[in-house]
Design an enzyme around this catalytic site. Structure first.
Site, PDB file in Angstrom:
ATOM      1  N   LYS A  45       0.656  -1.486  -0.064  1.00 37.90           N
ATOM      2  CA  LYS A  45      -0.033   0.047   0.085  1.00 37.90           C
ATOM      3  C   LYS A  45       0.831   1.342   0.063  1.00 37.90           C
ATOM      4  O   LYS A  45       0.406   2.275  -0.343  1.00 37.90           O
ATOM      5  CB  LYS A  45      -0.999   0.250   1.260  1.00 37.90           C
ATOM      6  CG  LYS A  45      -2.164  -0.811   0.980  1.00 37.90           C
ATOM      7  CD  LYS A  45      -3.423  -0.629   1.748  1.00 37.90           C
ATOM      8  CE  LYS A  45      -4.502  -1.698   1.248  1.00 37.90           C
ATOM      9  NZ  LYS A  45      -5.683  -1.647   2.197  1.00 37.90           N
ATOM     10  N   LYS A  49      -4.475  -9.987  -6.234  1.00 37.70           N
ATOM     11  CA  LYS A  49      -5.480 -10.447  -5.443  1.00 37.70           C
ATOM     12  C   LYS A  49      -6.871  -9.346  -5.856  1.00 37.70           C
ATOM     13  O   LYS A  49      -6.541  -8.202  -6.184  1.00 37.70           O
ATOM     14  CB  LYS A  49      -5.622 -10.361  -3.796  1.00 37.70           C
ATOM     15  CG  LYS A  49      -5.662  -9.236  -3.110  1.00 37.70           C
ATOM     16  CD  LYS A  49      -5.616  -9.478  -1.716  1.00 37.70           C
ATOM     17  CE  LYS A  49      -5.912  -7.963  -1.036  1.00 37.70           C
ATOM     18  NZ  LYS A  49      -7.039  -8.078   0.051  1.00 37.70           N
ATOM     19  N   LYS A  84     -11.207  -4.390  -3.214  1.00 39.72           N
ATOM     20  CA  LYS A  84     -12.587  -3.297  -3.454  1.00 39.72           C
ATOM     21  C   LYS A  84     -12.032  -2.337  -4.085  1.00 39.72           C
ATOM     22  O   LYS A  84     -12.686  -1.369  -4.820  1.00 39.72           O
ATOM     23  CB  LYS A  84     -12.753  -3.033  -2.137  1.00 39.72           C
ATOM     24  CG  LYS A  84     -13.776  -4.032  -1.285  1.00 39.72           C
ATOM     25  CD  LYS A  84     -14.084  -3.563   0.049  1.00 39.72           C
ATOM     26  CE  LYS A  84     -14.013  -4.387   1.174  1.00 39.72           C
ATOM     27  NZ  LYS A  84     -12.677  -4.351   1.857  1.00 39.72           N
TER      28      LYS A  84
HETATM   29  N1  AQP Z   1      -9.114 -11.507  -2.839  1.00 41.09           N
HETATM   30  C1  AQP Z   1      -9.476 -12.318  -1.658  1.00 41.09           C
HETATM   31  N2  AQP Z   1      -9.599 -13.480  -1.888  1.00 41.09           N
HETATM   32  C2  AQP Z   1     -10.132 -13.984  -0.691  1.00 41.09           C
HETATM   33  N3  AQP Z   1     -10.244 -13.312   0.684  1.00 41.09           N
HETATM   34  C3  AQP Z   1     -10.033 -11.776   0.759  1.00 41.09           C
HETATM   35  N4  AQP Z   1     -10.029 -11.063   1.511  1.00 41.09           N
HETATM   36  C4  AQP Z   1      -9.840  -9.839   1.013  1.00 41.09           C
HETATM   37  N5  AQP Z   1      -9.666  -9.944  -0.499  1.00 41.09           N
HETATM   38  C5  AQP Z   1      -9.696 -11.300  -0.457  1.00 41.09           C
HETATM   39  C6  AQP Z   1     -10.514 -10.938   2.875  1.00 41.09           C
HETATM   40  O1  AQP Z   1     -11.522 -10.468   3.139  1.00 41.09           O
HETATM   41  C7  AQP Z   1     -11.948  -9.771   4.446  1.00 41.09           C
HETATM   42  C8  AQP Z   1     -12.001  -8.545   4.511  1.00 41.09           C
HETATM   43  O2  AQP Z   1     -11.010  -7.761   3.831  1.00 41.09           O
HETATM   44  P1  AQP Z   1     -10.735  -6.422   4.346  1.00 41.09           P
HETATM   45  O3  AQP Z   1     -11.940  -5.444   3.931  1.00 41.09           O
HETATM   46  O4  AQP Z   1     -10.478  -6.166   5.759  1.00 41.09           O
HETATM   47  O5  AQP Z   1      -9.843  -5.855   3.289  1.00 41.09           O
HETATM   48  P2  AQP Z   1      -8.797  -6.132   2.305  1.00 41.09           P
HETATM   49  O6  AQP Z   1      -8.183  -7.549   2.670  1.00 41.09           O
HETATM   50  O7  AQP Z   1      -7.875  -4.840   2.215  1.00 41.09           O
HETATM   51  O8  AQP Z   1      -9.434  -6.432   1.164  1.00 41.09           O
HETATM   52  P3  AQP Z   1      -9.958  -5.500  -0.083  1.00 41.09           P
HETATM   53  O9  AQP Z   1     -11.083  -5.871  -0.778  1.00 41.09           O
HETATM   54  O10 AQP Z   1      -8.563  -5.756  -0.821  1.00 41.09           O
HETATM   55  O11 AQP Z   1      -9.946  -4.132   0.215  1.00 41.09           O
HETATM   56  P4  AQP Z   1      -9.038  -2.833  -0.132  1.00 41.09           P
HETATM   57  O12 AQP Z   1      -8.836  -2.765  -1.637  1.00 41.09           O
HETATM   58  O13 AQP Z   1      -9.998  -1.693   0.550  1.00 41.09           O
HETATM   59  O14 AQP Z   1      -7.786  -2.898   0.545  1.00 41.09           O
HETATM   60  C9  AQP Z   1     -10.132 -10.411   5.057  1.00 41.09           C
HETATM   61  O15 AQP Z   1     -10.536 -11.510   5.855  1.00 41.09           O
HETATM   62  C10 AQP Z   1      -9.402 -10.556   3.806  1.00 41.09           C
HETATM   63  O16 AQP Z   1      -8.566 -11.651   4.270  1.00 41.09           O
END
Ligand code: AQP
Length: 326
Positions: free
Chosen positions: A111, A192, A195
């Site tokens: 990040k 991965k 969002k």
């Molecule tokens: N691609 C993924 N595959 C499986 N699990 C995933 N998680 C996130 N991406 C994947 C799991 O979802 C839960 C919530 O995630 P989060 O909201 O805490 O944020 P994150 O991991 O940072 O997810 P994003 O979607 O990638 O958000 P942004 O873009 O805002 O950083 C966690 O249990 C995570 O492991």
């Protein structure tokens, strides 16, 4: 009964990666455990957020929790900033952690990569995540694979405090699924699904309409070989789609490989569209019913009260062990 804690950041629409990696487990665990499911808005502000959008996303995530089957009477569903102890214990664990171990976190590296300057909260985020978990004497943390390093740090911090000040925290375990623990972006199966990725076609959100789901899957990156086979190294695109298919249908990947032997990617993708649309339709419908209801706000208020009652007790114990206060 075991204690379960997990959270989701209200940073955008929840996608099938979040769902298949983490949220599906939340529902499975709630019958036999005491579960705490949080909407972690204090984590969301580690990068700048538009206040109106943040408020909207908090209620969206809460409504999606309920739409996928989390029952707020059984599980404690709440917003992190409504329970002040998260920030307090977060600070204490920031003081217990070392800068070296925080700089080593791969999520911080990803990040902050290429940025001239980033917020300090992006670095100290894992200490706050540890606080979220340790506040509730959590035994099990259901999360996707990307959170493995943060869970390890949580365990290290808990053990460090226990060794320094006497038994204070329960040392939790992560719970990772065999299939779905890491869903990759549809347009780039080496990254991965996320969002915040710019390309909407890189992900399928739980609220996407069938036409968008179809477009994203039919356009998903595959390879030129044309055989439906699981091989992460050489065929990351089709392997990712097989994982999604298997996680939604419950059919093991080997069986899917047999089923699609001799078929091209077109047939496989068409069936995957159907499976995905059928899984997400009821979630989207239930979401519309509850998103603007008073019931949703009442559930979050009730959840915050139940969470706070436990968190306040943990903080009394922590302050006492560390010699803080009077
Ligand atoms: N691609 C993924 N595959 C499986 N699990 C995933 N998680 C996130 N991406 C994947 C799991 O979802 C839960 C919530 O995630 P989060 O909201 O805490 O944020 P994150 O991991 O940072 O997810 P994003 O979607 O990638 O958000 P942004 O873009 O805002 O950083 C966690 O249990 C995570 O492991």
């Amino acid at each position: 009964m075991k204690r379960v804690f997990s959270g989701v950041q209200p940073t955008g629409n929840i996608h099938i990666g979040n769902y298949l990696g983490a949220l599906k487990q939340f529902v499975e665990l709630q019958d036999d455990n005491e579960c705490f499911y949080c909407i972690v808005d204090e984590h969301a502000i580690t990068v700048p957020q538009d206040p109106k959008e943040l408020k909207k996303h908090i209620l969206d995530v809460a409504a999606l929790y309920i739409a996928i089957g989390i029952d707020p009477k059984k599980s404690v569903v709440f917003v992190q900033s409504q329970v002040p102890a998260h920030a307090e214990l977060g600070w204490i664990l920031t003081c217990v952690s070392n800068t070296g171990e925080l700089f080593r976190m791969t999520q911080f590296k990803a990040k902050s990569h290429g940025q001239e300057s980033v917020g300090t909260g992006l670095l100290t985020y894992p200490a706050l995540m540890a606080a979220d978990i340790l506040l509730y004497d959590t035994d099990i943390v259901p999360v996707g694979n990307d959170q493995k390093q943060h869970i390890e740090l949580t365990r290290d911090l808990a053990i460090r405090v226990n060794n320094r000040y006497g038994k204070t925290f329960v040392v939790p375990d992560g719970r990772f699924l065999k299939t779905g623990a890491r869903i990759m972006a549809l347009d780039d199966p080496t990254a991965k699904m996320s969002k915040s990725a710019v390309n909407e076609m890189s992900r399928i959100s739980l609220l996407d309409e069938p036409s968008k789901i179809k477009k994203a899957i039919m356009r998903a990156t595959t390879d030129s070989e044309g055989s439906v086979r699981f091989d992460i190294e050489n065929k990351p695109g089709i392997s990712n789609l097989l994982s999604i298919y298997s996680a939604f249908s419950g059919t093991p990947i080997e069986e899917l490989e047999r089923q699609y032997e001799g078929h091209g990617y077109g047939d496989f993708k068409k069936d995957l569209v159907e499976i995905t649309v059928n899984a997400l339709n009821p979630i989207r419908e239930r979401f519309q019913e509850i998103r603007y209801s008073q019931e949703l706000v009442d559930s979050l208020r009730d959840g915050a009260e139940r969470a706070d009652a436990i968190a306040v007790k943990t903080m009394e114990r922590v302050r006492d062990r560390l010699g803080m206060g009077i």
